[in-house]
Design a protein around this motif. Structure first.
Motif, PDB file in Angstrom:
ATOM      1  N   ALA A 176      68.579 -33.927  -6.622  1.00  0.00           N
ATOM      2  CA  ALA A 176      67.257 -33.831  -7.236  1.00  0.00           C
ATOM      3  C   ALA A 176      67.156 -32.723  -8.277  1.00  0.00           C
ATOM      4  CB  ALA A 176      66.195 -33.600  -6.155  1.00  0.00           C
ATOM      5  N   SER A 247      61.462 -38.477 -13.191  1.00  0.00           N
ATOM      6  CA  SER A 247      61.915 -39.133 -11.966  1.00  0.00           C
ATOM      7  C   SER A 247      61.164 -40.451 -11.874  1.00  0.00           C
ATOM      8  CB  SER A 247      61.584 -38.294 -10.730  1.00  0.00           C
ATOM      9  OG  SER A 247      62.415 -37.159 -10.687  1.00  0.00           O
ATOM     10  N   ASP A 291      63.305 -30.470 -13.366  1.00  0.00           N
ATOM     11  CA  ASP A 291      63.939 -31.483 -12.522  1.00  0.00           C
ATOM     12  C   ASP A 291      63.401 -31.430 -11.084  1.00  0.00           C
ATOM     13  OD1 ASP A 291      65.608 -33.525 -11.819  1.00  0.00           O
ATOM     14  OD2 ASP A 291      67.473 -32.398 -11.961  1.00  0.00           O
ATOM     15  N   SER A 294      59.854 -32.767 -11.054  1.00  0.00           N
ATOM     16  CA  SER A 294      59.679 -34.211 -11.289  1.00  0.00           C
ATOM     17  C   SER A 294      59.930 -34.964  -9.978  1.00  0.00           C
ATOM     18  CB  SER A 294      60.556 -34.726 -12.439  1.00  0.00           C
ATOM     19  OG  SER A 294      61.916 -34.718 -12.098  1.00  0.00           O
ATOM     20  N   THR A 295      60.925 -34.547  -9.217  1.00  0.00           N
ATOM     21  CA  THR A 295      61.171 -35.202  -7.926  1.00  0.00           C
ATOM     22  C   THR A 295      60.046 -34.870  -6.936  1.00  0.00           C
ATOM     23  OG1 THR A 295      63.538 -34.918  -8.318  1.00  0.00           O
ATOM     24  CG2 THR A 295      62.880 -35.566  -6.099  1.00  0.00           C
TER      25      THR A 295
HETATM   26 MG    MG Z   1      64.597 -34.246 -10.106  1.00  0.00          MG
END
Ligand code: MG
Ligand code: ADP
Length: 338
Positions: A176, A247, A291, A294-295
């Motif tokens: 992730a 994501s 990142d 976004s997950t």
């Molecule tokens: Mg991510």
């Protein structure tokens, strides 16, 4: 005439400040598959030395030496296969990553959970996305068993994150955040190369913009349309250094009997997240944050996700399965719908 001269001098100053003297700038490009995803690089530089090979090698090492769950050479692999219940040393880089993951894990109410490796392995969507005919939905009992090895309480990090202890059968998975960490490493590399005046680099669904273009126009980054992945749902117009991560349920998935099984899993149920979202895009000046968030925001959904992005000073867009685009005000200012 005076006014004209004034504008001319200001223009020259801006160009110099930006390091974008277009006369001497060359373009370097490369595309390759690294970290299990497509990486594209575009650099603007005043020197002829090719840097793209070094950047690709840097990403290869990040995967091979630190993050991979599958390659025996990596630190994550070593930790997962080490004797659980005993304290294990971790490198400074991985220690920092684990610490940052733990903070976002807590802040997101457990939505980001890098201890979900056993559940990720059980579904193995990454693998079945390429051979959906072989896919078998895991049994409820198997999911429950795998879930019992997950959770932030299953790992303990030492005070300065120099060592970690994993509970029996707990498996780390940094999928992730890997692409975001890749962007941060690329950024650190570029900051050590004064000849590079601008760059745009994409590592799968994560993109870094750096510096400026020779003509000083904004970077124009397409955001994948979750309903037609060969198209975009709009563009982000970005100045300077920014990281963008998306994501979505379209990235890696298997469709069986009309059910869409994708690769972002709900730590509460151990099943692919089903909350009406098709994708989440985050803009940040930090790759890891874009990142990780976004997950995390994909898992929490829009309401909690908005609070989370606000807390971390990031911008976000949520695309729902019924095609609605909702975004923070800051995102709207950067966004050009298609
Ligand atoms: Mg991510
Ligand atoms: P992508 O890898 O396509 O950029 P993400 O950044 O959203 O997508 O990461 C998804 C990956 O993270 C999965 O393939 C899996 O390895 C891992 N993962 C899935 N669900 C979670 C979760 N709730 N928390 C942490 N990691 C997760």
């Amino acid at each position: 005439m005076k006014r004209f001269l004034g504008i001319f001098i200001t223009g020259l100053l801006l160009l110099t400040l930006c390091g974008c003297d277009s006369g001497a700038v060359r373009v370097q490009t490369a595309t390759d598959v690294v970290m299990g995803t497509v990486v594209t690089i575009k650099l603007y530089t005043t020197e002829s030395e090719d840097l793209t090979g070094e950047l690709l090698a840097l990403l290869g090492r990040l995967e091979e030496d630190e993050l991979s769950r599958r390659l025996p050479s990596s630190e994550v692999y070593r930790l997962n296969s080490s004797e659980h219940g005993r304290e294990q040393q971790v490198s400074e880089g991985l220690g920092k990553t684990l610490e940052r993951c733990a903070k976002i894990g807590t802040a997101s109410g457990g939505a980001l959970d890098i201890t979900m490796g056993a559940v990720v392995q059980l579904w193995d969507i990454d693998h079945y996305a390429d051979c959906p005919e072989e896919f078998m939905r895991p049994e409820k009992s198997e999911i429950a068993q795998a879930l019992s090895t997950c959770g932030w309480e299953k790992i303990s990090l030492s005070e300065s994150a120099q060592s970690i202890t994993l509970e029996p059968n707990t498996v780390l998975d940094l999928g992730a955040v890997g692409k975001g960490i890749a962007l941060d490493r690329i950024l650190a590399y570029l900051e050590g190369k004064p000849a590079v005046s601008g760059a745009v680099i994409s590592v799968g669904g994560s993109v870094l913009t750096y510096g400026c273009k020779p003509d000083n126009s904004a970077w124009r980054i397409g955001i994948t349309d979750p309903f037609d992945t060969s198209d975009v749902c709009g563009y982000l117009l970005l100045e300077g250094t920014k990281c963008v991560s998306t994501s979505g349920n379209y990235e890696r998935y298997v469709e069986v009997d009309g059910v869409h099984y994708h690769h972002i899993l709900d730590p509460k149920t151990g099943e692919p997240v089903q909350n009406g979202l098709a994708s989440v895009t985050i803009v940040s000046s930090d790759g890891f944050l874009s990142d990780a968030l976004s997950t995390a925001c994909y898992v929490t959904g829009e309401e909690k996700g908005l609070k989370l992005t606000e807390r971390y000073g990031c911008q976000a867009m949520f695309v729902s399965e019924d095609g609605l685009l909702r975004m923070t005000e800051g995102f709207r200012q950067l966004f050009e719908p298609k």
